[in-house]
Design an enzyme around this catalytic site. Structure first.
Site, PDB file in Angstrom:
ATOM      1  N   GLU A 112       0.832  -1.121   0.061  1.00  0.00           N
ATOM      2  CA  GLU A 112      -0.006   0.043  -0.058  1.00  0.00           C
ATOM      3  C   GLU A 112       0.764   1.269   0.080  1.00  0.00           C
ATOM      4  O   GLU A 112       0.656   2.145   0.880  1.00  0.00           O
ATOM      5  CB  GLU A 112      -0.944  -0.128   1.116  1.00  0.00           C
ATOM      6  CG  GLU A 112      -1.763  -1.146   1.028  1.00  0.00           C
ATOM      7  CD  GLU A 112      -3.006  -1.116   2.339  1.00  0.00           C
ATOM      8  OE1 GLU A 112      -2.641  -0.509   3.330  1.00  0.00           O
ATOM      9  OE2 GLU A 112      -4.164  -1.755   2.143  1.00  0.00           O
ATOM     10  N   GLU A 161      -5.327  -8.645   0.473  1.00  0.00           N
ATOM     11  CA  GLU A 161      -5.952  -8.319   1.706  1.00  0.00           C
ATOM     12  C   GLU A 161      -7.537  -7.851   1.341  1.00  0.00           C
ATOM     13  O   GLU A 161      -7.810  -7.376   0.492  1.00  0.00           O
ATOM     14  CB  GLU A 161      -5.439  -6.849   2.249  1.00  0.00           C
ATOM     15  CG  GLU A 161      -4.260  -7.210   3.133  1.00  0.00           C
ATOM     16  CD  GLU A 161      -3.796  -5.968   3.677  1.00  0.00           C
ATOM     17  OE1 GLU A 161      -4.586  -5.049   4.331  1.00  0.00           O
ATOM     18  OE2 GLU A 161      -2.566  -5.756   3.838  1.00  0.00           O
TER      19      GLU A 161
HETATM   20  C1  FCB Z   1      -4.289  -2.482   5.312  1.00  0.00           C
HETATM   21  C2  FCB Z   1      -3.157  -2.770   5.881  1.00  0.00           C
HETATM   22  C3  FCB Z   1      -2.888  -3.629   7.017  1.00  0.00           C
HETATM   23  C4  FCB Z   1      -4.248  -3.665   7.929  1.00  0.00           C
HETATM   24  C5  FCB Z   1      -5.344  -3.673   7.123  1.00  0.00           C
HETATM   25  C6  FCB Z   1      -6.899  -3.433   8.313  1.00  0.00           C
HETATM   26  O1  FCB Z   1      -4.661  -1.083   4.989  1.00  0.00           O
HETATM   27  O2  FCB Z   1      -2.180  -3.128   4.971  1.00  0.00           O
HETATM   28  O3  FCB Z   1      -1.900  -3.592   7.707  1.00  0.00           O
HETATM   29  O4  FCB Z   1      -3.843  -2.382   8.922  1.00  0.00           O
HETATM   30  O5  FCB Z   1      -5.305  -2.171   6.398  1.00  0.00           O
END
Ligand code: FCB
Length: 398
Positions: free
Chosen positions: A157, A309
């Protein structure tokens, strides 16, 4: 194969990051930031994953999950500039070897938000030579993990790091400067490019990508031109720009997707369209179609995709099962529309240290009682594991 079936080699897994689970990560910028009041909690021993990883990998396998996304901690591997820790490199090699032995595909992230203290002290991402330093570290790690890793992410990110650390100032280094934010964003492009070359040289077989956070921007009031224009601008800057820069040096694209945001002006947004809209404990809107849109949209790059994610913080675990079902359905729909999605990593395997919010949000498939470090597998984890084992989504959707 029915429209509810995933391909047999689809990677159903879960994700963590080093600082959020390992514990005792005291040589990085976040550790200091926590002590300056930058988080609700101190990360402390976290989930003691640095010592308990064998058991945690066994948990993944018992659940029936086939992949594990985790990150390597730069501050441990290079605790002092230019001095690499053989013990830390062996630790991470052992993690990937143990994953393989358990039949769990390791997905390795080289950078997940934290920086070694020595680098943060001399400017962090903005230090003149930070890209070269990052590439050197990546090369050492790739050498140590060589032959064991197929999927790797250089940076997690990058645009969230820019937003939180350089524009909003709520994460280290705490800057609130559009100019520095632009510099940091450009610098993180260079990080990826140089890391890509260094990793390639050390292990040509690793597939490389970034984990790109994607926000489903929509105009709050579609009849207002400024909301429509703001949506286009934010989508272009936040979702697209970085991918455009690194697509030539990427073998696949990782997508982190959580929420929709409604645009109310050129650079303004609100998380929800209405107070009644469903949201998570983080206050994020629950909009599974946004994941479908994201995947269909990045499919245009012609590269394989991984959902790196996606997850929910909630107090009622039944919500987690529903969230997973609905987002997996969105993945299947994107695949049916032609997106080449190879896997889905739920965030997170464990309840962990959620940056500025500390330990309150519970994202885990597995609950962690931090005093005793005992792990309790939630029902949603079994539910997700059953999907992974059968390769099939069997939920009823209304
Ligand atoms: C993302 C992050 C991860 C975690 C999630 C909830 O932005 O990559 O580390 O904090 O959110």
């Amino acid at each position: 194969m029915s429209e509810r079936d995933f391909p047999t080699d689809f990677l159903f897994g879960a994700a963590t990051s080093a600082h959020q689970v390992e514990g005792g990560n005291d040589n990085c910028d976040w550790w200091a930031w926590e002590r300056e009041g930058g988080s609700q909690d101190l990360s402390g021993d976290a989930c003691d994953h640095y010592r308990r990883y064998t058991g945690d990998i066994a948990l993944l396998r018992e659940l029936g999950l086939g992949s594990y996304r985790f990150s390597v901690e730069w501050a441990r591997v290079e605790p002092v500039e230019g001095k690499f820790s053989t013990a830390a490199l062996e630790h991470y090699r052992d993690m990937v070897v143990q994953c393989r032995a358990a039949g769990v595909e390791p997905i390795v992230t080289f950078h997940h938000f934290t920086l070694p203290t020595w680098l943060s002290r001399r400017g962090g991402v903005l230090a003149r030579d930070s890209a070269g330093l990052f590439a050197r570290y990546c090369g050492e790690v790739a050498k140590a993990l060589s032959g064991e890793v197929r999927w790797a992410l250089t940076i997690n990110e990058p645009m969230i790091l820019v937003l939180m650390g350089y524009l909003q100032g709520v994460w280290p280094p705490g800057l609130k400067s559009p100019r520095q934010a632009m510099r940091a964003a450009r610098r993180l492009v260079l990080w990826h490019r140089m890391a890509h070359a260094a990793i390639r040289a050390a292990d040509p077989a690793m597939l490389l990508g970034v984990a790109k956070h994607w926000i489903d921007f929509r105009p709050f009031d579609p009849s207002q031109a400024s909301h429509r224009l703001g949506t286009r601008l934010q989508h272009g800057l936040f979702n697209r720009w970085y991918l455009e820069q690194v697509k030539g040096e990427s073998d696949f694209i990782g997508i982190n997707y959580y929420a929709r945001q409604y645009t109310t002006g050129l650079l303004r947004q609100v998380p929800l369209a209405s107070p009644q809209a469903p949201k998570t404990e983080m206050g994020w809107s629950i909009v599974p179609e946004g994941l479908r849109t994201a995947l269909e949209s990045v499919a245009g790059y012609g590269l394989p995709l991984l959902v790196t994610e996606n997850g929910i913080a909630c107090t009622d675990d039944r919500e987690r099962s529903r969230y997973i079902d609905r987002h997996l359905l969105a993945v299947l729909q994107a695949m049916q529309a032609g997106a080449d999605v190879r896997g889905y990593q739920y965030w997170s395997l464990l309840d962990n240290f959620e940056w500025a919010e500390g330990y309150r949000p519970k994202f885990g498939l597995v609950a962690v009682e931090r005093e005793s470090q005992s792990r309790t597998v939630r029902e949603s984890a079994k539910h997700y594991g059953d999907i992974a084992k059968s390769g099939r989504l069997s939920a009823d959707f209304d």
